[in-house]
Design a protein around this motif. Structure first.
Motif, PDB file in Angstrom:
ATOM      1  N   ARG A  52     -39.909  46.186 -38.706  1.00  0.00           N
ATOM      2  CA  ARG A  52     -38.939  47.204 -38.263  1.00  0.00           C
ATOM      3  C   ARG A  52     -39.467  47.969 -37.049  1.00  0.00           C
ATOM      4  O   ARG A  52     -38.708  48.291 -36.137  1.00  0.00           O
ATOM      5  N   GLY A  53     -40.764  48.243 -37.044  1.00  0.00           N
ATOM      6  CA  GLY A  53     -41.364  48.897 -35.880  1.00  0.00           C
ATOM      7  C   GLY A  53     -41.284  48.026 -34.639  1.00  0.00           C
ATOM      8  O   GLY A  53     -40.977  48.503 -33.541  1.00  0.00           O
ATOM      9  N   ILE A  54     -41.553  46.736 -34.805  1.00  0.00           N
ATOM     10  CA  ILE A  54     -41.459  45.794 -33.682  1.00  0.00           C
ATOM     11  C   ILE A  54     -40.020  45.728 -33.180  1.00  0.00           C
ATOM     12  O   ILE A  54     -39.768  45.776 -31.967  1.00  0.00           O
ATOM     13  N   GLU A  55     -39.089  45.654 -34.096  1.00  0.00           N
ATOM     14  CA  GLU A  55     -37.676  45.611 -33.711  1.00  0.00           C
ATOM     15  C   GLU A  55     -37.258  46.901 -33.016  1.00  0.00           C
ATOM     16  O   GLU A  55     -36.499  46.870 -32.034  1.00  0.00           O
ATOM     17  N   ALA A  56     -37.751  48.023 -33.493  1.00  0.00           N
ATOM     18  CA  ALA A  56     -37.435  49.303 -32.844  1.00  0.00           C
ATOM     19  C   ALA A  56     -37.943  49.297 -31.401  1.00  0.00           C
ATOM     20  O   ALA A  56     -37.248  49.775 -30.490  1.00  0.00           O
ATOM     21  N   MET A  57     -39.155  48.740 -31.190  1.00  0.00           N
ATOM     22  CA  MET A  57     -39.686  48.668 -29.818  1.00  0.00           C
ATOM     23  C   MET A  57     -38.810  47.776 -28.948  1.00  0.00           C
ATOM     24  O   MET A  57     -38.524  48.122 -27.801  1.00  0.00           O
ATOM     25  N   PHE A  58     -38.369  46.621 -29.474  1.00  0.00           N
ATOM     26  CA  PHE A  58     -37.495  45.738 -28.704  1.00  0.00           C
ATOM     27  C   PHE A  58     -36.203  46.447 -28.299  1.00  0.00           C
ATOM     28  O   PHE A  58     -35.795  46.405 -27.139  1.00  0.00           O
ATOM     29  N   ARG A  82     -33.301  59.737 -20.585  1.00  0.00           N
ATOM     30  CA  ARG A  82     -33.382  59.131 -21.918  1.00  0.00           C
ATOM     31  C   ARG A  82     -34.668  59.570 -22.625  1.00  0.00           C
ATOM     32  O   ARG A  82     -34.652  59.922 -23.801  1.00  0.00           O
ATOM     33  N   MET A  83     -35.791  59.568 -21.919  1.00  0.00           N
ATOM     34  CA  MET A  83     -37.065  60.000 -22.507  1.00  0.00           C
ATOM     35  C   MET A  83     -37.025  61.481 -22.867  1.00  0.00           C
ATOM     36  O   MET A  83     -37.472  61.872 -23.944  1.00  0.00           O
ATOM     37  N   ARG A  84     -36.478  62.290 -21.973  1.00  0.00           N
ATOM     38  CA  ARG A  84     -36.390  63.732 -22.225  1.00  0.00           C
ATOM     39  C   ARG A  84     -35.577  64.007 -23.489  1.00  0.00           C
ATOM     40  O   ARG A  84     -35.997  64.785 -24.358  1.00  0.00           O
ATOM     41  N   ALA A  88     -35.523  49.713 -28.296  1.00  0.00           N
ATOM     42  CA  ALA A  88     -35.771  50.877 -27.437  1.00  0.00           C
ATOM     43  C   ALA A  88     -36.016  50.434 -25.995  1.00  0.00           C
ATOM     44  O   ALA A  88     -35.490  51.038 -25.050  1.00  0.00           O
ATOM     45  N   TYR A  89     -36.789  49.364 -25.825  1.00  0.00           N
ATOM     46  CA  TYR A  89     -37.056  48.859 -24.479  1.00  0.00           C
ATOM     47  C   TYR A  89     -35.768  48.367 -23.820  1.00  0.00           C
ATOM     48  O   TYR A  89     -35.535  48.615 -22.646  1.00  0.00           O
ATOM     49  N   ARG A  90     -34.928  47.692 -24.598  1.00  0.00           N
ATOM     50  CA  ARG A  90     -33.650  47.222 -24.064  1.00  0.00           C
ATOM     51  C   ARG A  90     -32.811  48.407 -23.585  1.00  0.00           C
ATOM     52  O   ARG A  90     -32.245  48.376 -22.492  1.00  0.00           O
ATOM     53  N   ALA A  91     -32.755  49.465 -24.375  1.00  0.00           N
ATOM     54  CA  ALA A  91     -31.999  50.651 -23.981  1.00  0.00           C
ATOM     55  C   ALA A  91     -32.642  51.346 -22.776  1.00  0.00           C
ATOM     56  O   ALA A  91     -31.947  51.794 -21.859  1.00  0.00           O
ATOM     57  N   PHE A  92     -33.970  51.402 -22.774  1.00  0.00           N
ATOM     58  CA  PHE A  92     -34.715  52.064 -21.705  1.00  0.00           C
ATOM     59  C   PHE A  92     -34.503  51.372 -20.360  1.00  0.00           C
ATOM     60  O   PHE A  92     -34.468  52.024 -19.320  1.00  0.00           O
ATOM     61  N   THR A  93     -34.335  50.055 -20.370  1.00  0.00           N
ATOM     62  CA  THR A  93     -34.199  49.302 -19.128  1.00  0.00           C
ATOM     63  C   THR A  93     -32.746  49.000 -18.751  1.00  0.00           C
ATOM     64  O   THR A  93     -32.491  48.509 -17.649  1.00  0.00           O
ATOM     65  N   ALA A  94     -31.810  49.292 -19.629  1.00  0.00           N
ATOM     66  CA  ALA A  94     -30.410  48.900 -19.405  1.00  0.00           C
ATOM     67  C   ALA A  94     -29.817  49.505 -18.131  1.00  0.00           C
ATOM     68  O   ALA A  94     -29.216  48.778 -17.325  1.00  0.00           O
TER      69      ALA A  94
END
Length: 172
Positions: free
Chosen positions: A25-31, A130-132, A33-39
Motif C-alpha cells: 500500500r505504501g508503494i502504491e501510494a508513492m506511485f 500541491r506540496m503546500r 502520489a508521483y502520478r498526481a505530482f507530475t500530472a
C-alpha cells in the motif's frame, strides 16, 4: 490497543512489524502520489514536446545557476548522451544558456534564460501548490516523518547529493 512492545501505534499500524500488504500500500501510494505530482507539469511539457527529463534539467539549473554539465549529470544520474539530447533541445529553444566556465574554460556552466525561468516557474507552481496543500493537511510531524522516510530510502551517495543540494540557498 498496544503493540508488541507496549506502545499504542499511531495511525493504527505497528511500524516495526509491517506486513507485505502494508508495504504494498505504501508503494502504491508513492506511485499514485508521483502520478498526481507530475500530472500538471506533464500537460505543459507535452504542449512543447518535452518530457520529464527536460523538467528535471530546468529545475536543477534554476536551483543552482552556473551548475556545470558534469554536476548536472551527477545529480540527474543519467548518461551523457541522454543529457546532451535534453540540453541541446533546451539550448536550441532558448531556455538554457551554456557558458564557458569561469574557473575552468573546459567546463560548461548552465543558466536559465528569462524564457527558461518562466517555463520552470510555470512547471513548478502547481507542484509547489500541491506540496503546500499536502503539508498543511498532514501537519508538521507528518512532514518531518515524510522527509525521514524519503531520506531513509536513499542510498548513501544519493543522500549525500540531496543533503548537498539542501544546503544551497533558496532559488530566486
Amino acid at each position: 490497543m498496544q503493540n508488541k512492545i507496549g506502545i499504542a501505534p499511531s495511525g493504527g499500524e505497528n511500524l516495526l512489524f509491517l506486513t507485505d500488504d502494508q508495504l504494498r500500500r505504501g508503494i502504491e501510494a508513492m506511485f499514485f502520489a508521483y502520478r498526481a505530482f507530475t500530472a500538471d507539469p506533464d500537460l505543459i511539457l507535452a504542449e512543447m514536446d518535452y518530457g520529464r527529463a527536460h523538467h528535471r534539467a530546468l529545475h536543477f539549473v534554476n536551483r543552482e545557476p552556473g551548475l556545470t554539465v558534469t554536476a548536472l549529470l551527477d545529480v540527474l544520474g543519467v548518461t551523457k548522451q541522454s543529457l546532451n539530447r535534453v540540453l541541446r533541445t533546451l539550448i536550441d529553444d532558448g531556455l538554457v544558456e551554456s557558458r564557458v566556465g569561469r574557473r575552468d574554460r573546459r567546463e560548461r556552466q548552465l543558466f536559465l534564460t528569462d524564457k527558461g525561468s518562466a517555463l520552470e516557474r510555470r512547471l513548478s507552481e502547481t507542484q509547489r501548490a500541491r506540496m503546500r496543500a499536502a503539508y498543511r493537511t498532514a501537519g508538521p510531524q507528518a512532514v518531518a516523518g515524510f522527509r525521514q522516510v524519503l531520506e531513509a530510502m536513499m542510498d548513501r551517495d544519493t543522500l549525500r547529493q540531496y543533503k548537498a543540494l539542501k544546503d544551497l540557498t533558496e532559488p530566486k
